[in-house]
Design a protein around this motif. Sequence first.
Motif, PDB file in Angstrom:
ATOM      1  N   LYS A  22       0.946  -1.120  -0.053  1.00  0.00           N
ATOM      2  CA  LYS A  22      -0.055   0.107   0.041  1.00  0.00           C
ATOM      3  C   LYS A  22       0.783   1.117  -0.064  1.00  0.00           C
ATOM      4  O   LYS A  22       1.940   1.195   0.728  1.00  0.00           O
ATOM      5  N   GLY A  23       0.509   2.212  -0.783  1.00  0.00           N
ATOM      6  CA  GLY A  23       1.222   3.413  -0.691  1.00  0.00           C
ATOM      7  C   GLY A  23       0.339   4.609  -1.640  1.00  0.00           C
ATOM      8  O   GLY A  23      -0.674   4.276  -2.246  1.00  0.00           O
ATOM      9  N   THR A  24       0.891   5.939  -1.446  1.00  0.00           N
ATOM     10  CA  THR A  24       0.347   6.837  -2.125  1.00  0.00           C
ATOM     11  C   THR A  24       1.192   7.453  -3.063  1.00  0.00           C
ATOM     12  O   THR A  24       2.461   7.809  -2.842  1.00  0.00           O
ATOM     13  N   ILE A  25       0.983   7.549  -4.425  1.00  0.00           N
ATOM     14  CA  ILE A  25       1.664   8.079  -5.469  1.00  0.00           C
ATOM     15  C   ILE A  25       1.166   9.604  -5.343  1.00  0.00           C
ATOM     16  O   ILE A  25       0.018   9.961  -5.906  1.00  0.00           O
ATOM     17  N   GLN A  26       2.102  10.558  -5.006  1.00  0.00           N
ATOM     18  CA  GLN A  26       2.098  11.966  -4.924  1.00  0.00           C
ATOM     19  C   GLN A  26       2.571  12.576  -6.111  1.00  0.00           C
ATOM     20  O   GLN A  26       2.973  12.111  -6.988  1.00  0.00           O
ATOM     21  N   ALA A  27       2.065  13.750  -6.339  1.00  0.00           N
ATOM     22  CA  ALA A  27       2.270  14.564  -7.620  1.00  0.00           C
ATOM     23  C   ALA A  27       4.000  14.691  -7.613  1.00  0.00           C
ATOM     24  O   ALA A  27       4.623  14.868  -6.633  1.00  0.00           O
ATOM     25  N   GLY A  28       4.273  14.384  -8.879  1.00  0.00           N
ATOM     26  CA  GLY A  28       5.917  14.047  -9.060  1.00  0.00           C
ATOM     27  C   GLY A  28       6.518  12.707  -8.870  1.00  0.00           C
ATOM     28  O   GLY A  28       7.571  12.407  -9.347  1.00  0.00           O
ATOM     29  N   ASP A  29       5.725  11.903  -8.157  1.00  0.00           N
ATOM     30  CA  ASP A  29       6.114  10.541  -7.988  1.00  0.00           C
ATOM     31  C   ASP A  29       5.978   9.628  -9.391  1.00  0.00           C
ATOM     32  O   ASP A  29       5.053   9.954  -9.865  1.00  0.00           O
ATOM     33  N   VAL A  30       6.428   8.461  -9.153  1.00  0.00           N
ATOM     34  CA  VAL A  30       6.464   7.538 -10.151  1.00  0.00           C
ATOM     35  C   VAL A  30       6.092   6.136  -9.442  1.00  0.00           C
ATOM     36  O   VAL A  30       6.891   5.777  -8.695  1.00  0.00           O
ATOM     37  N   GLN A  31       5.290   5.415 -10.124  1.00  0.00           N
ATOM     38  CA  GLN A  31       5.274   3.796  -9.768  1.00  0.00           C
ATOM     39  C   GLN A  31       5.369   3.060 -11.225  1.00  0.00           C
ATOM     40  O   GLN A  31       4.903   3.122 -11.978  1.00  0.00           O
ATOM     41  N   TRP A  32       6.592   2.173 -10.858  1.00  0.00           N
ATOM     42  CA  TRP A  32       7.053   1.353 -12.177  1.00  0.00           C
ATOM     43  C   TRP A  32       6.459  -0.107 -11.692  1.00  0.00           C
ATOM     44  O   TRP A  32       7.029  -0.407 -10.894  1.00  0.00           O
ATOM     45  N   MET A  33       5.272  -0.394 -12.199  1.00  0.00           N
ATOM     46  CA  MET A  33       4.662  -1.833 -11.655  1.00  0.00           C
ATOM     47  C   MET A  33       4.887  -2.843 -12.772  1.00  0.00           C
ATOM     48  O   MET A  33       4.473  -2.673 -13.866  1.00  0.00           O
TER      49      MET A  33
END
Length: 290
Positions: free
Chosen positions: A89-100
């Motif tokens: 679980k997590g929060t992707i904030q403005a400017g963040d990236v999640q590579w799944m």
Amino acid sequence: MMSVSSENNSVPRLVIKKVLAKLQKEGEGAVVRNGITEIDQKLLDPFVLLVEFSFSLSAGFPDHPHRGFESVTYMLQGGIIHKDPKGHKGTIQAGDVQWMTAGRGIIHSEFPEEEVNTGLQLWINLPSTDKMIEPKYKELSSSDIPRAEENGVEVKVIAGDSMGIKSPVYTRTPTMFLDFTLKPGSQTHQDVPESWTAFAYIIEGDEGVFGCLKSSAISAHHVVVFGPGDLVSVWNKSTSRLLRFLLIAGEPIGEPVVQCGPFVMNSQAEIDMAFDDYQNAKNGFEMAKC
């Protein structure tokens, strides 16, 4: 101007196609722009989908599956709360990236954190040999993304390298993902491997000139597809506005692509198997709620 050591000996990539990603509603409280559709998948191999999205607190995506590709979520405003049944679980904030890396199977949910939430999501195909690997996540906060600035050009290096800066992200399918911002009157010249597919997506600005200085300006929300060569050149001809765009490139896989909803496989039989696995909570979807 951003200098590139091999610029004088390079072959410029010219624009071969531009597509406006039109705004459309998707459910309650959500609007999207589809930049890559099935029509363009062969031209843009290994890229399967590009969506610019915006949704409010009333929207969101409950538990849903994925298989056979990698997704990159890049937030521009607000945030997305991401959760899966295995406890991630997590929060992707403005400017963040999640590579799944979905691999053999991921089930997750995505819900907005704030009243206004905008971002982009890119789907990158995986070769047949990697489609059933174990899933994983790589998350980068905005402060962890390498960046450089020179002569009116700023670049955030999410994957690949630019201006002597290299991203720490390892991608299964070799990929470049750069976020450029050009001040009025500035220009940039970026090396891209000759054999790779390359395109840009314009986030902001209306006087960007791509490929050749004599080309017509292209405005925000267009996908700009580049032809063969090894150098992408971009000019901001505006005297007052920033030009911001993503430059995305990747090594083509050259395999059949069959996409159906959340699954990207090589054949219809594999798609049918993915649906069966999900419905029966097996082969990567053991956490599915039956």
